[in-house]
Write a protein that holds these residues in place. Structure first.
Motif, PDB file in Angstrom:
ATOM      1  N   THR A  91       0.823  -1.206   0.000  1.00 34.63           N
ATOM      2  CA  THR A  91       0.000   0.000   0.000  1.00 34.63           C
ATOM      3  C   THR A  91       0.855   1.253   0.000  1.00 34.63           C
ATOM      4  O   THR A  91       1.951   1.269   0.581  1.00 34.63           O
ATOM      5  N   VAL A  92       0.375   2.295  -0.672  1.00 35.52           N
ATOM      6  CA  VAL A  92       0.989   3.622  -0.635  1.00 35.52           C
ATOM      7  C   VAL A  92      -0.100   4.606  -0.240  1.00 35.52           C
ATOM      8  O   VAL A  92      -1.286   4.407  -0.559  1.00 35.52           O
ATOM      9  N   GLU A  93       0.287   5.656   0.464  1.00 37.31           N
ATOM     10  CA  GLU A  93      -0.709   6.581   1.017  1.00 37.31           C
ATOM     11  C   GLU A  93      -0.184   8.009   1.029  1.00 37.31           C
ATOM     12  O   GLU A  93       1.009   8.248   1.207  1.00 37.31           O
ATOM     13  N   VAL A  94      -1.086   8.952   0.821  1.00 32.75           N
ATOM     14  CA  VAL A  94      -0.781  10.369   0.957  1.00 32.75           C
ATOM     15  C   VAL A  94      -1.943  11.010   1.713  1.00 32.75           C
ATOM     16  O   VAL A  94      -3.101  10.602   1.552  1.00 32.75           O
ATOM     17  N   GLY A  95      -1.634  11.990   2.560  1.00 33.86           N
ATOM     18  CA  GLY A  95      -2.709  12.612   3.326  1.00 33.86           C
ATOM     19  C   GLY A  95      -2.278  13.903   3.982  1.00 33.86           C
ATOM     20  O   GLY A  95      -1.121  14.334   3.871  1.00 33.86           O
ATOM     21  N   TYR A  96      -3.221  14.532   4.654  1.00 34.41           N
ATOM     22  CA  TYR A  96      -2.960  15.779   5.371  1.00 34.41           C
ATOM     23  C   TYR A  96      -3.704  15.733   6.697  1.00 34.41           C
ATOM     24  O   TYR A  96      -4.885  15.378   6.756  1.00 34.41           O
ATOM     25  N   ASP A  97      -3.003  16.086   7.786  1.00 36.48           N
ATOM     26  CA  ASP A  97      -3.590  16.132   9.119  1.00 36.48           C
ATOM     27  C   ASP A  97      -3.526  17.540   9.683  1.00 36.48           C
ATOM     28  O   ASP A  97      -2.619  18.317   9.359  1.00 36.48           O
ATOM     29  N   ARG A  98      -4.481  17.830  10.563  1.00 37.03           N
ATOM     30  CA  ARG A  98      -4.509  19.129  11.248  1.00 37.03           C
ATOM     31  C   ARG A  98      -4.766  18.874  12.729  1.00 37.03           C
ATOM     32  O   ARG A  98      -5.712  18.177  13.085  1.00 37.03           O
ATOM     33  N   GLN A  99      -3.890  19.424  13.577  1.00 36.50           N
ATOM     34  CA  GLN A  99      -4.023  19.229  15.019  1.00 36.50           C
ATOM     35  C   GLN A  99      -4.779  20.378  15.655  1.00 36.50           C
ATOM     36  O   GLN A  99      -4.493  21.551  15.407  1.00 36.50           O
ATOM     37  N   TYR A 100      -5.749  20.030  16.527  1.00 38.28           N
ATOM     38  CA  TYR A 100      -6.510  21.008  17.298  1.00 38.28           C
ATOM     39  C   TYR A 100      -6.436  20.583  18.771  1.00 38.28           C
ATOM     40  O   TYR A 100      -7.233  19.759  19.220  1.00 38.28           O
ATOM     41  N   GLY A 101      -5.463  21.111  19.478  1.00 36.16           N
ATOM     42  CA  GLY A 101      -5.270  20.690  20.860  1.00 36.16           C
ATOM     43  C   GLY A 101      -4.882  19.228  20.919  1.00 36.16           C
ATOM     44  O   GLY A 101      -3.889  18.812  20.314  1.00 36.16           O
ATOM     45  N   ASN A 102      -5.692  18.417  21.618  1.00 33.26           N
ATOM     46  CA  ASN A 102      -5.414  16.984  21.702  1.00 33.26           C
ATOM     47  C   ASN A 102      -6.102  16.173  20.607  1.00 33.26           C
ATOM     48  O   ASN A 102      -6.001  14.943  20.602  1.00 33.26           O
ATOM     49  N   PHE A 103      -6.808  16.847  19.707  1.00 32.05           N
ATOM     50  CA  PHE A 103      -7.503  16.162  18.628  1.00 32.05           C
ATOM     51  C   PHE A 103      -6.783  16.387  17.303  1.00 32.05           C
ATOM     52  O   PHE A 103      -6.207  17.452  17.065  1.00 32.05           O
ATOM     53  N   VAL A 104      -6.858  15.358  16.434  1.00 31.54           N
ATOM     54  CA  VAL A 104      -6.242  15.439  15.106  1.00 31.54           C
ATOM     55  C   VAL A 104      -7.271  14.980  14.075  1.00 31.54           C
ATOM     56  O   VAL A 104      -7.863  13.895  14.213  1.00 31.54           O
ATOM     57  N   LEU A 188      -3.800   2.882  15.515  1.00 37.68           N
ATOM     58  CA  LEU A 188      -2.930   3.531  16.490  1.00 37.68           C
ATOM     59  C   LEU A 188      -1.648   3.921  15.773  1.00 37.68           C
ATOM     60  O   LEU A 188      -1.030   3.087  15.112  1.00 37.68           O
ATOM     61  N   GLU A 189      -1.270   5.196  15.880  1.00 40.20           N
ATOM     62  CA  GLU A 189      -0.062   5.700  15.219  1.00 40.20           C
ATOM     63  C   GLU A 189       0.857   6.344  16.253  1.00 40.20           C
ATOM     64  O   GLU A 189       0.400   7.080  17.122  1.00 40.20           O
ATOM     65  N   THR A 190       2.137   6.050  16.150  1.00 37.28           N
ATOM     66  CA  THR A 190       3.104   6.617  17.091  1.00 37.28           C
ATOM     67  C   THR A 190       4.271   7.238  16.335  1.00 37.28           C
ATOM     68  O   THR A 190       4.704   6.719  15.297  1.00 37.28           O
ATOM     69  N   LYS A 191       4.771   8.353  16.843  1.00 38.17           N
ATOM     70  CA  LYS A 191       5.895   9.040  16.219  1.00 38.17           C
ATOM     71  C   LYS A 191       7.203   8.374  16.627  1.00 38.17           C
ATOM     72  O   LYS A 191       7.468   8.164  17.811  1.00 38.17           O
ATOM     73  N   LYS A 199       2.207   3.221  11.998  1.00 41.52           N
ATOM     74  CA  LYS A 199       0.835   2.973  12.433  1.00 41.52           C
ATOM     75  C   LYS A 199       0.388   1.564  12.080  1.00 41.52           C
ATOM     76  O   LYS A 199       0.785   0.988  11.061  1.00 41.52           O
ATOM     77  N   GLY A 200      -0.438   1.005  12.968  1.00 45.70           N
ATOM     78  CA  GLY A 200      -1.116  -0.252  12.716  1.00 45.70           C
ATOM     79  C   GLY A 200      -2.595   0.044  12.586  1.00 45.70           C
ATOM     80  O   GLY A 200      -3.165   0.800  13.388  1.00 45.70           O
ATOM     81  N   GLU A 201      -3.242  -0.566  11.581  1.00 41.15           N
ATOM     82  CA  GLU A 201      -4.609  -0.156  11.245  1.00 41.15           C
ATOM     83  C   GLU A 201      -5.453  -1.349  10.813  1.00 41.15           C
ATOM     84  O   GLU A 201      -4.971  -2.257  10.128  1.00 41.15           O
ATOM     85  N   TYR A 202      -6.729  -1.323  11.210  1.00 44.68           N
ATOM     86  CA  TYR A 202      -7.709  -2.329  10.778  1.00 44.68           C
ATOM     87  C   TYR A 202      -8.806  -1.634   9.980  1.00 44.68           C
ATOM     88  O   TYR A 202      -9.261  -0.549  10.350  1.00 44.68           O
ATOM     89  N   ARG A 235      -3.091  -3.589   8.362  1.00 43.38           N
ATOM     90  CA  ARG A 235      -1.920  -3.051   7.678  1.00 43.38           C
ATOM     91  C   ARG A 235      -0.980  -2.354   8.643  1.00 43.38           C
ATOM     92  O   ARG A 235      -1.382  -1.873   9.708  1.00 43.38           O
ATOM     93  N   LEU A 236       0.296  -2.305   8.228  1.00 43.43           N
ATOM     94  CA  LEU A 236       1.345  -1.610   8.966  1.00 43.43           C
ATOM     95  C   LEU A 236       1.988  -0.623   7.998  1.00 43.43           C
ATOM     96  O   LEU A 236       2.473  -1.023   6.931  1.00 43.43           O
ATOM     97  N   VAL A 237       1.956   0.673   8.341  1.00 41.22           N
ATOM     98  CA  VAL A 237       2.391   1.723   7.420  1.00 41.22           C
ATOM     99  C   VAL A 237       3.423   2.629   8.088  1.00 41.22           C
ATOM    100  O   VAL A 237       3.205   3.110   9.211  1.00 41.22           O
ATOM    101  N   LEU A 238       4.533   2.854   7.385  1.00 36.42           N
ATOM    102  CA  LEU A 238       5.554   3.811   7.827  1.00 36.42           C
ATOM    103  C   LEU A 238       5.325   5.112   7.065  1.00 36.42           C
ATOM    104  O   LEU A 238       5.307   5.119   5.831  1.00 36.42           O
ATOM    105  N   SER A 239       5.130   6.215   7.789  1.00 34.60           N
ATOM    106  CA  SER A 239       4.799   7.503   7.164  1.00 34.60           C
ATOM    107  C   SER A 239       5.895   8.525   7.397  1.00 34.60           C
ATOM    108  O   SER A 239       6.534   8.554   8.459  1.00 34.60           O
ATOM    109  N   TYR A 240       6.089   9.359   6.379  1.00 34.80           N
ATOM    110  CA  TYR A 240       7.040  10.475   6.463  1.00 34.80           C
ATOM    111  C   TYR A 240       6.266  11.775   6.409  1.00 34.80           C
ATOM    112  O   TYR A 240       5.470  12.005   5.495  1.00 34.80           O
ATOM    113  N   LYS A 241       6.453  12.631   7.407  1.00 37.19           N
ATOM    114  CA  LYS A 241       5.766  13.922   7.471  1.00 37.19           C
ATOM    115  C   LYS A 241       6.579  14.964   6.725  1.00 37.19           C
ATOM    116  O   LYS A 241       7.732  15.239   7.069  1.00 37.19           O
ATOM    117  N   ALA A 242       5.986  15.539   5.703  1.00 41.73           N
ATOM    118  CA  ALA A 242       6.656  16.540   4.869  1.00 41.73           C
ATOM    119  C   ALA A 242       6.169  17.927   5.267  1.00 41.73           C
ATOM    120  O   ALA A 242       4.996  18.263   5.081  1.00 41.73           O
TER     121      ALA A 242
END
Length: 254
Positions: A91-104, A188-191, A199-202, A235-242
């Motif tokens: 799998t390949v993935e692209v995305g955008y996240d926005r943090q609002y306090g403790n929520f993403v 669940l995703e961890t830095k 991240k590990g995902e179902y 799935r298990l995905v390694l992500s790079y934050k650009a």
């Protein structure tokens, strides 16, 4: 001349006294030495690119029967529940996240590829039919909560399309078709660093019913098959934050 020298000396003395008073005032009220130290705190805001691997379990429910070509009336003859197959995919993935306090919150697009996920039906050693999932893509969004500064628990939802190849050797029939449906899941995703995360995902995907019909086999009677398909993936995905628009957000150190 003497008056000029006296005036110049007086102005210089006043300026010196004013500078000393200002410096003393800044020191007394908590000036430069007491200013908060600014550091960069990791943020989840930004674009990310991911690459991973996963496993899938596909389940097909098939209802087969006969139908009247002229009137469209149909009669079910046999139903097969739980024809399944498993396999692995990339799998390949692209995305955008926005943090609002403790929520993403974020959006994503991913493409799954591979031709190892096959469901086969055989009888007395003879292959009757085969359904193989070749690729799939999903667009959707996710919403998560920071368990701590470096760990995100989240849920997701989206729209999915997938290509399946259907082959029936005994009837000398084969085709490929696009199935569409909805996807839900969580993970669940961890830095690992400020730029890398794991991240590990179902996910669970339910596709719409696809119907296949033949022409008249005898008189005006044809055959049909309704296929209901669902897929579960892990799935298990390694992500790079650009950081396309700058680095980490500075925040005061408390």
């Amino acid at each position: 001349m003497n008056k000029t020298l006296i005036a110049t000396a007086s102005v210089a003395a006043l300026l010196a006294m004013g500078g000393s008073a200002l410096a003393g005032d800044l020191y007394a009220k908590g000036g430069y030495k007491d200013a908060p130290v600014v550091v960069a705190e990791p943020t989840w805001t930004g674009f990310h690119l991911g690459l991973g691997v996963g496993g899938a379990a596909v389940n097909h429910e098939i209802d087969a029967g006969l139908y009247d070509v002229r009137s469209g009336e149909s009669k079910s003859i046999a139903g097969i529940d739980g024809i399944s197959g498993t396999g692995v995919f990339g799998t390949v993935e692209v995305g955008y996240d926005r943090q609002y306090g403790n929520f993403v919150g974020g959006i994503f697009f991913n493409y799954d590829f591979g031709d190892d996920i096959s469901t086969d039906v055989s009888l007395l050693g003879h292959d009757l039919a085969s359904v193989k999932q070749t690729d799939s893509w999903t667009v959707g969004g996710r919403l998560g909560y920071l368990v701590n500064a470096s760990t995100l628990a989240y849920v997701l939802g989206g729209y999915t399309e997938s290509t399946f190849e259907l082959s029936v050797p005994v009837a000398n029939f084969s085709t490929d078709d696009t199935f569409s449906g909805w996807t839900v899941g969580g993970g669940l995703e961890t830095k690992l660093t400020s730029s890398l995360s794991l991240k590990g995902e179902y996910r669970y995907t339910e596709f719409d019913t696809n119907t296949y019909k033949t022409g008249p086999l005898f008189c005006h009677i044809g055959a049909y098959a309704d296929i209901d398909t669902s897929v579960q993936t892990a799935r298990l995905v390694l992500s790079y934050k650009a950081d396309l628009f700058g680095g980490e957000l500075p925040v005061p150190l408390k």
